[in-house]
Design an enzyme around this catalytic site. Structure first.
Site, PDB file in Angstrom:
ATOM      1  N   GLN A  15      28.406  35.545  38.208  1.00 19.59           N
ATOM      2  CA  GLN A  15      29.701  34.932  38.501  1.00 19.59           C
ATOM      3  C   GLN A  15      30.667  36.008  38.964  1.00 19.59           C
ATOM      4  OE1 GLN A  15      30.483  31.772  38.344  1.00 19.59           O
ATOM      5  NE2 GLN A  15      29.322  30.732  36.750  1.00 19.59           N
ATOM      6  N   CYS A  16      31.724  35.566  39.602  1.00 22.47           N
ATOM      7  CA  CYS A  16      32.803  36.454  40.026  1.00 22.47           C
ATOM      8  C   CYS A  16      33.309  37.242  38.821  1.00 22.47           C
ATOM      9  CB  CYS A  16      33.931  35.598  40.603  1.00 22.47           C
ATOM     10  SG  CYS A  16      35.362  36.520  41.105  1.00 22.47           S
TER      11      CYS A  16
END
Lengths: 159, 75
Positions: B13-14
């Site tokens: 994920q970011c």
């Protein structure tokens, strides 16, 4: 266009969600090649507390503050829908399931990327927190250091 | 000799993908190529911003079965 490659983030809050937001931005900025300085003040200090109990000589009020405040990343609540900690537990589970980095991982990664973490010494004094109670790799300074860095920064956030 | 690096950032994920990209980019010489695979959809815009900031060239980007494959070259 004159673009600054510096970012400053004031970490005022001691909640899991807010701390994550700040750390994600810090990691992202560092990955963009920026120089990032985070200033931890007031409740933000709890994000940097070691999880274990550290014995330091304290006055009664200092000690009470120490007992009442969350000790480290795993004890932080949510700023909304915390429900006495149940909300934070659920949020952490969802984030684990969705492979979002934990707050601890984000802090470790930020330090590895060279993000500077500066702790407000006045806040430490007010809240009765000592260096021994905080994680390693931090710097200690006051408002002038923050202002000096913020003057050179293109982005400054208060979280 | 131009080097080619491959990064598997699937499932991250970011800001995981751009952090991986950044760490790899530090080891690259001009002309080197990085190929990265990502499943976080925000990456399609993020990689453009990252290239603009870092001066890398986005040579190619394709999305197939929810996997984004981007090829970048260091100028």
């Amino acid at each position: 266009m004159n673009q600054s490659n510096k970012k400053t983030i004031i970490m005022f809050s001691g909640e899991l969600d807010k701390a994550m937001a700040g750390l994600i931005i810090a990691n992202g900025a560092a990955a963009m090649g920026d120089e990032v300085t985070m200033f931890f003040t007031f409740w933000g200090l709890n994000v940097l507390r070691k999880p274990e109990k550290i014995t330091v000589k304290k006055g009664l009020l200092e000690a009470m503050f120490g007992w009442m405040m969350p000790r480290g990343v795993n004890k932080l609540g949510l700023s909304k829908m915390n429900f006495g900690g149940a909300g934070a537990t659920m949020m952490k589970k969802i984030m684990r399931d969705k492979k979002v980095n934990s707050l601890q991982e984000l802090i470790d990664q930020a330090l590895a990327l060279g993000v500077k973490m500066v702790v407000c010494t006045m806040s430490m004094d007010v809240m009765g927190l000592h260096k021994e109670e905080l994680i390693d790799g931090l710097e200690y300074a006051g408002v002038a250091t923050y202002l000096g860095e913020a003057d050179e920064a293109g982005v400054n956030l208060f979280i | 000799m131009m080097a080619e690096y491959e990064i598997n950032a699937r499932g991250l994920q970011c800001p995981g993908p751009i952090v991986k990209l950044f760490n790899q980019s530090k080891l690259a010489q001009p002309g080197d190529v990085i190929k990265i695979e990502v499943t976080d959809h925000g990456f399609t815009k993020d990689v453009v911003a990252w290239c603009k900031k870092s001066g890398w060239e986005l040579v190619d980007m394709q999305e197939e079965n929810n996997v984004i494959r981007a090829t970048l070259r260091k100028n």
